[in-house]
Design a protein around this motif. Structure first.
Motif, PDB file in Angstrom:
ATOM      1  N   LYS A   1       0.826  -1.210   0.000  1.00  0.00           N
ATOM      2  CA  LYS A   1       0.000   0.000   0.000  1.00  0.00           C
ATOM      3  C   LYS A   1       0.857   1.255   0.000  1.00  0.00           C
ATOM      4  O   LYS A   1       0.485   2.268  -0.589  1.00  0.00           O
ATOM      5  CB  LYS A   1      -0.928   0.007   1.228  1.00  0.00           C
ATOM      6  CG  LYS A   1      -2.077  -0.985   1.104  1.00  0.00           C
ATOM      7  CD  LYS A   1      -3.168  -0.705   2.133  1.00  0.00           C
ATOM      8  CE  LYS A   1      -4.110  -1.887   2.260  1.00  0.00           C
ATOM      9  NZ  LYS A   1      -3.482  -3.064   2.947  1.00  0.00           N
ATOM     10  N   ARG A   2       1.959   1.213   0.715  1.00  0.00           N
ATOM     11  CA  ARG A   2       2.863   2.370   0.717  1.00  0.00           C
ATOM     12  C   ARG A   2       4.169   1.995   0.031  1.00  0.00           C
ATOM     13  O   ARG A   2       4.690   0.898   0.208  1.00  0.00           O
ATOM     14  CB  ARG A   2       3.142   2.819   2.171  1.00  0.00           C
ATOM     15  CG  ARG A   2       1.885   3.004   3.007  1.00  0.00           C
ATOM     16  CD  ARG A   2       1.024   4.155   2.539  1.00  0.00           C
ATOM     17  NE  ARG A   2       1.652   5.443   2.731  1.00  0.00           N
ATOM     18  CZ  ARG A   2       1.553   6.175   3.846  1.00  0.00           C
ATOM     19  NH1 ARG A   2       0.865   5.724   4.876  1.00  0.00           N
ATOM     20  NH2 ARG A   2       2.134   7.346   3.923  1.00  0.00           N
ATOM     21  N   HIS A   3       4.685   2.947  -0.728  1.00  0.00           N
ATOM     22  CA  HIS A   3       5.899   2.727  -1.504  1.00  0.00           C
ATOM     23  C   HIS A   3       7.057   3.439  -0.798  1.00  0.00           C
ATOM     24  O   HIS A   3       7.102   4.659  -0.764  1.00  0.00           O
ATOM     25  CB  HIS A   3       5.688   3.299  -2.910  1.00  0.00           C
ATOM     26  CG  HIS A   3       6.754   2.916  -3.888  1.00  0.00           C
ATOM     27  ND1 HIS A   3       6.856   3.516  -5.115  1.00  0.00           N
ATOM     28  CD2 HIS A   3       7.752   2.006  -3.823  1.00  0.00           C
ATOM     29  CE1 HIS A   3       7.878   2.984  -5.774  1.00  0.00           C
ATOM     30  NE2 HIS A   3       8.449   2.079  -5.017  1.00  0.00           N
TER      31      HIS A   3
ATOM     32  N   ALA B   1       1.343  -4.012   3.734  1.00  0.00           N
ATOM     33  CA  ALA B   1       1.374  -2.579   4.021  1.00  0.00           C
ATOM     34  C   ALA B   1       2.374  -1.814   3.154  1.00  0.00           C
ATOM     35  O   ALA B   1       2.101  -0.694   2.727  1.00  0.00           O
ATOM     36  CB  ALA B   1       1.689  -2.349   5.499  1.00  0.00           C
ATOM     37  N   VAL B   2       3.530  -2.422   2.918  1.00  0.00           N
ATOM     38  CA  VAL B   2       4.591  -1.654   2.235  1.00  0.00           C
ATOM     39  C   VAL B   2       5.386  -2.511   1.259  1.00  0.00           C
ATOM     40  O   VAL B   2       5.398  -3.738   1.342  1.00  0.00           O
ATOM     41  CB  VAL B   2       5.612  -1.074   3.258  1.00  0.00           C
ATOM     42  CG1 VAL B   2       4.954  -0.126   4.243  1.00  0.00           C
ATOM     43  CG2 VAL B   2       6.363  -2.178   3.982  1.00  0.00           C
TER      44      VAL B   2
ATOM     45  N   ILE C   1       3.176   4.688   9.809  1.00  0.00           N
ATOM     46  CA  ILE C   1       2.593   3.971   8.671  1.00  0.00           C
ATOM     47  C   ILE C   1       1.654   2.873   9.170  1.00  0.00           C
ATOM     48  O   ILE C   1       0.549   2.692   8.646  1.00  0.00           O
ATOM     49  CB  ILE C   1       3.701   3.375   7.777  1.00  0.00           C
ATOM     50  CG1 ILE C   1       4.495   4.503   7.104  1.00  0.00           C
ATOM     51  CG2 ILE C   1       3.115   2.432   6.720  1.00  0.00           C
ATOM     52  CD1 ILE C   1       5.731   4.047   6.353  1.00  0.00           C
ATOM     53  N   LYS C   2       2.080   2.177  10.215  1.00  0.00           N
ATOM     54  CA  LYS C   2       1.251   1.092  10.753  1.00  0.00           C
ATOM     55  C   LYS C   2      -0.064   1.628  11.332  1.00  0.00           C
ATOM     56  O   LYS C   2      -1.123   1.050  11.108  1.00  0.00           O
ATOM     57  CB  LYS C   2       2.022   0.312  11.825  1.00  0.00           C
ATOM     58  CG  LYS C   2       3.086  -0.591  11.216  1.00  0.00           C
ATOM     59  CD  LYS C   2       3.902  -1.311  12.288  1.00  0.00           C
ATOM     60  CE  LYS C   2       5.046  -2.076  11.654  1.00  0.00           C
ATOM     61  NZ  LYS C   2       5.986  -2.612  12.641  1.00  0.00           N
TER      62      LYS C   2
ATOM     63  N   GLN D   1      -6.053   2.763  10.672  1.00  0.00           N
ATOM     64  CA  GLN D   1      -7.129   3.762  10.566  1.00  0.00           C
ATOM     65  C   GLN D   1      -7.829   3.718   9.203  1.00  0.00           C
ATOM     66  O   GLN D   1      -9.012   4.004   9.099  1.00  0.00           O
ATOM     67  CB  GLN D   1      -6.564   5.167  10.805  1.00  0.00           C
ATOM     68  CG  GLN D   1      -6.307   5.442  12.287  1.00  0.00           C
ATOM     69  CD  GLN D   1      -5.392   6.632  12.503  1.00  0.00           C
ATOM     70  OE1 GLN D   1      -4.854   7.190  11.548  1.00  0.00           O
ATOM     71  NE2 GLN D   1      -5.218   7.023  13.745  1.00  0.00           N
ATOM     72  N   ALA D   2      -7.061   3.347   8.181  1.00  0.00           N
ATOM     73  CA  ALA D   2      -7.611   3.420   6.817  1.00  0.00           C
ATOM     74  C   ALA D   2      -8.700   2.383   6.576  1.00  0.00           C
ATOM     75  O   ALA D   2      -8.753   1.352   7.208  1.00  0.00           O
ATOM     76  CB  ALA D   2      -6.496   3.224   5.805  1.00  0.00           C
TER      77      ALA D   2
END
Ligand SMILES: Cc1cc2nc3c(=O)[nH]c(=O)nc-3n(C[C@H](O)[C@H](O)[C@H](O)COP(=O)(O)O)c2cc1C
Ligand code: SF4
Ligand code: FES
Lengths: 161, 454
Positions: free
Chosen positions: A75-77, A114-115, A154-155, A160-161
């Protein structure tokens, strides 16, 4: 191709900016990758038709530029600079910290999705080395404890997302 | 933010002032766009002459005089002329264009528009690297503001001259900084550089039309040349090295950062302005103009005769910090990105780090560059990993020598120069390093971390 209305709007706006249509390949790929997370063969064909060129022309662009990708990422780069000034400032330790925090390996999607952590080449911020990009955000003057804070953020944002 | 007394800020005059923002009102309150207003009332050739007489040299890498470059534009073809602002800023060690774009974007836009008007360009492009997404946003916003005020777009300020600026984002490939690779990329292709001749941008550039490619900092200077006049500009710095330059310093100094200076020495920059080496360290070498430039070793004497026949004998700190000074010392000022290596840095490992960069960034068109850079990465990597072979040091030199001058673009030099110069200045260290690390059992963690190419 199921593109969001704002992506389609961005595409329609980009094409007439250029004297020749083919120049819009990169802006179109940027828009589609942002929308879809990656660039599929279908996307290449769609862009080719839109710009009246052959799919191979689009594919040759996708495969040349490191930022364009045909695979899924987290999800995150996260891109940690590995070039000399950052390496002299312990950028490698920052990268290792990110990898352990997310229990993952370089260039792979972390188990929780996540990443994806990658190395980047000089991010033009060597005076505040070491640095990394998380999506569009640049983080500077990093060390292991700052890296840990960013991981925690980030976690939390992922929950929350 | 305190500006060092040895700095002479012209381009970065306002960038770090408290309260200075990127919006057009702030820029105009500080006298912004007055020079564009003046320019559109001037004779185009007169502006070009000012730029020529200022002796402004390109800030992107090669240091070619901007006014002379503009005069090469092929006018006979009758094709439109394009302007490309090179904001790829990918040369390791360089972070000056970032400051301008993020903190004072309108200065760049004014510089571009004056330059476009003077050279009668039909359209301008700003090629910005993908890794500066915020910069691209800021530029787009600024261009929209400038359009509203009629500084960009149709019939600019009633002059009858029209010109638009398009921001084009790259996609993380260093070779897009090379001007013909950049042009290919703008055309929607792989960024494979073109062979010169015949593809000099001034004759056959974007869409095979005459094209001017200039760096961000170069184009910003045009505004200031118009403001102060060519003669006053030419008095800053030394003849043939006129105007200020923004130097980016990173690595082993107390105060890394960007500093706009003129007429000082390398020593004044790294010791006075940057505070010298970190505590307990000493400076071993500097890479003066971005990672592609030849290394300068501390402790060595730099001797020779200048153009006027005067002999010089410099320590590293005495080298004049400009194009001709650094060239006289055997390197180049390049993009102004200075990397300082202190005594904690092992030169073979620094080279391994950079070879991982170059082998990753070669566009792959020329066999010597594509294969040679990979070999060099392999050799330096196995050195770091304790698997050096007895012939490796000589092999590296031989590979580098076979790349240099045998390629389509100057990337070939950018690979060869570090290898050749590091070996020339630090050959003993390479041989010793290869030996030491090839004995079994040594701890190679630190070397692996600095090479950073796993
Ligand atoms: C491999 C390579 C990378 C380059 N990267 C850049 C860059 O990132 N930015 C830049 O302005 N010039 C770069 N250049 C130099 C450009 O080719 C070109 O000379 C320059 O943009 C011209 O502008 P100037 O005359 O204003 O310096 C690069 C050159 C080479 C060979
Ligand atoms: S020298 Fe290297 S980067 Fe330049 S065109 Fe040849 S292969 Fe490409
Ligand atoms: S080396 Fe990391 S930002 Fe330049």
């Amino acid at each position: 191709m199921n593109l969001k209305p704002e992506t389609l709007a961005e595409i329609e706006e980009a094409i007439p900016k250029y004297p020749e249509k083919r120049s819009a390949v990169m802006p179109l790929l940027h828009a589609i990758q942002k929308d879809q997370g990656l660039l599929s063969n279908e996307a290449a064909e769609w862009v080719a038709e839109k710009l009246e060129i052959e799919p191979i022309h689009v594919l040759s662009v996708i495969t040349f530029y490191p930022f364009f990708r045909q695979h899924k990422i987290g999800k995150r780069h996260i891109r940690v600079c590995r070039t000399l000034s950052c390496a002299m400032a312990d950028g490698s330790k920052v990268c290792d910290k990110m990898l352990t925090e997310f229990d993952t390996k370089l260039n792979e999607v972390s188990p929780d999705g996540a990443v994806t952590v990658e190395f980047a080449e000089c991010l033009a911020s060597c005076g505040t080395a070491p640095v990394m990009l998380v999506d569009d955000e640049l983080y500077e003057n990093l060390d292991e404890s700052k890296a840990e804070e960013i991981c925690q953020r980030i976690k939390t944002e992922a929950i929350q997302a | 933010m305190v500006v060092h007394p040895k700095e002479q800020r012209i381009i970065l005059k306002h960038a770090d002032e408290p309260g200075y923002t990127t919006d057009i009102d702030c820029y105009m309150k500080h006298g912004g766009y007055e020079m564009l207003k003046k320019a559109v009332g001037m004779d185009k050739q007169a502006i070009c002459d000012e730029v020529k007489n200022s002796q402004l040299r390109g800030r992107g890498g090669a240091g070619f005089p901007a006014g002379v470059k503009w005069s090469f534009v092929d006018r006979k073809s009758g094709k439109p002329v394009y302007m490309v602002c090179n904001c790829d800023e990918s040369e390791p060690g360089t972070f000056k264009d970032r400051q301008i774009v993020h903190k004072d974007p309108h200065q760049l836009i004014e510089g571009i528009m004056i330059s476009c008007f003077a050279t009668d360009c039909a359209k301008a492009f700003i090629y910005i690297r993908e890794e500066m997404p915020k910069g691209a946003e800021i530029l787009n916003q600024a261009i929209n503001e400038a359009k509203e005020k009629n500084f960009v777009g149709d019939d600019i300020l009633g002059s009858g001259y029209s010109c638009d600026i398009v921001v084009h984002r790259g996609a993380a490939a260093y070779i897009c900084g090379e001007e013909t690779g950049l042009i290919e990329s703008l055309e929607g292709k792989r960024a494979n550089p073109r062979i010169k001749p015949p593809y000099f941008p001034a004759a056959l550039g974007l869409y095979m039309c005459p094209t001017i490619v200039n760096n961000v900092e170069t184009l910003c200077n045009v505004k200031h040349i118009l403001e102060m006049g060519a003669d006053a500009f030419a008095k800053i710095g030394r003849p043939n090295n006129t105007g200020t330059r923004i130097w980016c310093v990173s690595g082993g100094v107390k105060r890394p950062g960007y500093y706009e200076v003129a007429g000082i020495t390398v020593g004044e920059l790294i010791y006075d302005i940057c505070g010298g080496p970190k505590d307990g360290r000493s400076i071993k070498a500097i890479i003066p103009g971005g990672s592609s430039m030849k290394i300068l070793k501390n402790g060595e004497r730099y001797t020779g005769k200048d153009r006027d026949g005067n002999e010089y004998d410099w320590g590293i700190e005495d080298i004049p910090l400009d194009y001709d000074g650094i060239a006289a010392a055997g390197s180049m000022s390049g993009s102004g990105g200075m990397m300082v290596l202190d005594d904690s840095v092992e030169i073979p490992v620094a080279l391994a780090n950079l070879m991982a960069f170059y082998s990753h960034e070669s566009c792959g068109q020329c066999t010597p560059c594509r294969e040679g850079s990979l070999w060099l990465k392999k050799i330096t990597t196995r050195m770091v990993h304790g698997e050096a072979r007895p012939e490796d040091v000589d092999l590296m030199k031989s590979v580098a020598d076979q790349i240099e001058g045998r390629t389509i673009c100057a990337f070939g030099f950018a690979v060869a120069w570090p290898v050749q110069s590091y070996l020339e200045k630090f050959e003993d260290e390479f041989r010793e390093f290869a030996q030491r690390h090839s004995r079994t059992g040594g701890d190679r963690t630190a070397a692996k971390e600095l090479a950073c190419n796993h």
